[in-house]
Scaffold this motif. Sequence first.
Motif: not given
Length: 230
Positions: A4-5, A76-80, A104-108, A211-213
């Motif tokens: 998620y971005e 960015r994160t993978v955690d919903e 705002d949010c989008r999925i990469l 997402a994690s860097g």
Amino acid sequence: MKVYELTLKVYLLKDIYQGQTLERITEIIDSSLISTENFRNFHNSKSFKHYTFNSFYRLEEDQVYKAGKIYSVKIRTVDEMLVEHFKKNLANAYTEYIKGLTLDCRILVKKHIEKLYSITPSIIKTDQGYWKGHLSIEDYDRRLRENLIKKYNHYFNTKLDEDFELFYRIELNNHKPIGSSYKNVKLLGDKLTLYVAENKIAQKIAYFSLASGVGEMNSRGYGFINYKFL
């Protein structure tokens, strides 16, 4: 797995110099996290946080971000669950320097990744400080790889068989270390280009790393990367 971005629009209440941007953005994100009990515990834990962020956009030529202007920050994160928390709380957060405005949010999209490249400096710390002069490039490569695999294993509660190629080439793109301020300490990091191997698990970890860097201190804004698809 979805990356998620989030794009946070912010209004600056005071000028912020280039070397302090990540620290000031960290403060507003932290103020959001400690606003609820669950995420206060998450914030205070010593475990991987699985989010990272970049600095202000648009860039300022004189490297001073101006009070009274609006900028954007990508997180960015993978955690919903973290995404939902930020949606509810981050746009309303504020500090002495920054006020949140909108989020705002989008999925990469997930495609085959050719390479990753740094937007914010990547940090690898040693007991002596900055890694050059204390680690070989082979050791540095190993530390980057091990760090990413640990974060992946932690998030997915798994243990990968580590006998695979992750990056087949690493480029250091700065001639001298890049300095940033954090809690009155000057941290030194590097801008990297990482060429991702073709195998399936390398591609999964590369997508996860958006997402994690890469490297350390990712929840402080370090190691935020972008990507080039094949």
